[in-house]
Write a protein that holds these residues in place. Structure first.
Motif, short mmCIF file in Angstrom:
data_model
loop_
_atom_site.label_atom_id
_atom_site.label_comp_id
_atom_site.label_asym_id
_atom_site.label_seq_id
_atom_site.Cartn_x
_atom_site.Cartn_y
_atom_site.Cartn_z
N CYS A 28 -1.46 7.87 5.69
CA CYS A 28 -2.13 6.65 5.25
C CYS A 28 -1.06 5.65 4.83
CB CYS A 28 -3.09 6.92 4.09
SG CYS A 28 -2.31 7.54 2.59
N GLU A 29 -1.45 4.39 4.75
CA GLU A 29 -0.54 3.30 4.35
C GLU A 29 -1.10 2.56 3.16
OE1 GLU A 29 2.44 1.84 5.25
OE2 GLU A 29 2.80 3.61 6.47
N ASP A 30 -0.33 2.44 2.11
CA ASP A 30 -0.61 1.56 0.98
C ASP A 30 -2.05 1.67 0.46
OD1 ASP A 30 0.20 -0.19 -0.96
OD2 ASP A 30 -0.26 -1.98 0.23
N ARG A 31 -2.39 2.86 -0.01
CA ARG A 31 -3.73 3.10 -0.54
C ARG A 31 -3.67 3.38 -2.04
NH1 ARG A 31 -7.93 3.89 2.96
NH2 ARG A 31 -8.97 5.06 1.33
N HIS A 32 -4.76 3.05 -2.74
CA HIS A 32 -4.84 3.34 -4.17
C HIS A 32 -5.36 4.75 -4.44
CE1 HIS A 32 -3.69 -0.52 -5.85
NE2 HIS A 32 -4.38 -1.10 -4.89
N ASP A 33 -6.08 5.32 -3.46
CA ASP A 33 -6.52 6.71 -3.63
C ASP A 33 -5.46 7.63 -3.02
OD1 ASP A 33 -6.89 6.38 -0.93
OD2 ASP A 33 -8.99 6.97 -0.91
N ASP A 34 -5.60 8.90 -3.26
CA ASP A 34 -4.59 9.88 -2.83
C ASP A 34 -4.65 10.17 -1.34
OD1 ASP A 34 -2.45 11.59 -3.31
OD2 ASP A 34 -3.75 13.29 -3.75
N CYS A 35 -5.61 9.61 -0.62
CA CYS A 35 -5.84 9.78 0.83
C CYS A 35 -5.64 11.23 1.29
CB CYS A 35 -5.03 8.79 1.65
SG CYS A 35 -3.25 8.82 1.52
N SER A 36 -6.29 12.15 0.60
CA SER A 36 -6.16 13.56 0.93
C SER A 36 -7.46 14.16 1.46
CB SER A 36 -5.70 14.35 -0.30
OG SER A 36 -4.40 13.94 -0.67
N SER A 37 -8.27 13.34 2.10
CA SER A 37 -9.51 13.84 2.70
C SER A 37 -9.25 14.16 4.18
CB SER A 37 -10.62 12.80 2.58
OG SER A 37 -10.37 11.71 3.43
N PRO A 38 -10.13 14.91 4.82
CA PRO A 38 -9.94 15.26 6.24
C PRO A 38 -9.80 14.05 7.16
CG PRO A 38 -11.64 16.65 5.28
CD PRO A 38 -11.30 15.61 4.24
N ASP A 39 -10.31 12.90 6.77
CA ASP A 39 -10.20 11.69 7.60
C ASP A 39 -8.75 11.27 7.82
OD1 ASP A 39 -12.96 11.58 7.61
OD2 ASP A 39 -13.07 10.12 5.98
N PHE A 40 -7.85 11.69 6.95
CA PHE A 40 -6.46 11.26 7.01
C PHE A 40 -5.52 12.31 7.60
CE2 PHE A 40 -8.39 8.76 3.58
CZ PHE A 40 -8.09 7.48 4.02
N ILE A 41 -6.06 13.40 8.13
CA ILE A 41 -5.22 14.46 8.70
C ILE A 41 -4.80 14.09 10.12
CG2 ILE A 41 -5.16 16.88 9.46
CD1 ILE A 41 -7.11 17.50 7.15
N VAL A 42 -3.51 14.22 10.40
CA VAL A 42 -2.97 13.97 11.75
C VAL A 42 -2.11 15.15 12.19
CG1 VAL A 42 -3.00 11.45 11.52
CG2 VAL A 42 -0.95 12.72 10.88
N ASN A 43 -1.98 15.32 13.49
CA ASN A 43 -1.05 16.30 14.06
C ASN A 43 0.28 15.60 14.27
OD1 ASN A 43 -2.88 18.50 14.32
ND2 ASN A 43 -3.78 17.49 16.09
N CYS A 44 1.33 16.16 13.74
CA CYS A 44 2.65 15.56 13.88
C CYS A 44 3.22 15.85 15.27
CB CYS A 44 3.59 16.13 12.81
SG CYS A 44 3.00 15.80 11.13
N THR A 45 4.16 15.03 15.70
CA THR A 45 4.79 15.20 17.01
C THR A 45 5.58 16.50 17.04
OG1 THR A 45 4.97 12.80 17.20
CG2 THR A 45 6.32 14.12 18.70
N VAL A 46 5.29 17.33 18.04
CA VAL A 46 5.92 18.66 18.17
C VAL A 46 7.43 18.52 18.28
CG1 VAL A 46 6.08 20.71 19.63
CG2 VAL A 46 3.88 19.60 19.29
N ASN A 47 8.15 19.33 17.52
CA ASN A 47 9.61 19.42 17.54
C ASN A 47 10.33 18.12 17.17
OD1 ASN A 47 9.58 22.13 18.22
ND2 ASN A 47 9.53 21.69 20.40
N VAL A 48 9.63 17.14 16.68
CA VAL A 48 10.26 15.89 16.25
C VAL A 48 9.93 15.65 14.78
CG1 VAL A 48 10.38 13.40 16.58
CG2 VAL A 48 10.16 14.90 18.57
N GLN A 49 8.66 15.58 14.49
CA GLN A 49 8.21 15.36 13.11
C GLN A 49 7.87 16.73 12.51
OE1 GLN A 49 5.04 12.66 14.22
NE2 GLN A 49 6.14 10.97 13.26
N ASP A 50 8.84 17.30 11.82
CA ASP A 50 8.70 18.66 11.32
C ASP A 50 8.46 18.71 9.81
OD1 ASP A 50 11.21 17.68 10.81
OD2 ASP A 50 12.27 19.51 11.33
N MET A 51 8.19 17.56 9.21
CA MET A 51 7.94 17.50 7.77
C MET A 51 6.83 16.51 7.47
SD MET A 51 11.72 17.61 6.12
CE MET A 51 11.26 18.66 4.76
N CYS A 52 6.27 16.65 6.27
CA CYS A 52 5.33 15.66 5.75
C CYS A 52 6.06 14.88 4.66
CB CYS A 52 4.11 16.34 5.15
SG CYS A 52 3.14 17.33 6.30
N GLN A 53 5.78 13.60 4.60
CA GLN A 53 6.41 12.74 3.59
C GLN A 53 5.33 12.12 2.73
OE1 GLN A 53 9.63 10.22 4.94
NE2 GLN A 53 8.87 8.51 3.72
#
Length: 140
Positions: A28-53
């Motif tokens: 998510c981008e610039d939100r006031h809530d913690d954006c931790s609902s299923p609507d905000f789940i994404v699959n990261c790019t395989v072998n490139v994006q290996d972490m969550c920030q």
């Protein structure tokens, strides 16, 4: 026939590594809530994006959140660069990195990943990469 078996083994091992290195993160981008609902789940790019920030910014109008997938190098550099600004006070910026599924989610206390921890993901792949390189180098 032995060569085909070796190639098949390499393909299967590579497929296993690809699956193992894809994680899911909240995004998510610039939100006031913690954006931790299923609507905000994404699959990261395989072998490139290996972490969550996760970025937490304390502004005059409240706390803002930014969450995303990231490469380990970029995330660890960003988090260490902003460490001095992570005070929890007004205008504070905290960036954390983690490498398990949905680890940038709810505000549970999670340990930030250090450089030494991220190497455990890369080191086991070195023999596989070398084997693939050698196989294709000698096949011509």
């Amino acid at each position: 026939m032995r060569r085909c078996e070796t190639l098949l083994l390499i393909i299967l091992l590579t497929a296993g590594v690809s699956t193992a290195l894809q994680i899911q993160c909240y995004q998510c981008e610039d939100r006031h809530d913690d954006c931790s609902s299923p609507d905000f789940i994404v699959n990261c790019t395989v072998n490139v994006q290996d972490m969550c920030q996760k970025e937490v910014l304390v502004m005059e109008d409240g706390v803002h959140y930014r969450k995303s997938c990231a490469s380990s190098g970029a995330c660890l550099i960003a988090s260490s660069g902003y460490q001095q600004f992570c005070t929890g006070k007004l205008n504070s910026v905290c960036i954390t990195c983690c490498n398990t599924a949905l680890c940038n989610g709810p505000r549970h206390k999670r340990r930030a990943l250090s450089c030494a921890c991220s190497l455990h993901v890369l080191i086991p792949a070195i023999p596989l990469i070398a084997a693939i390189h050698n196989f294709f180098s000698y096949s011509h």
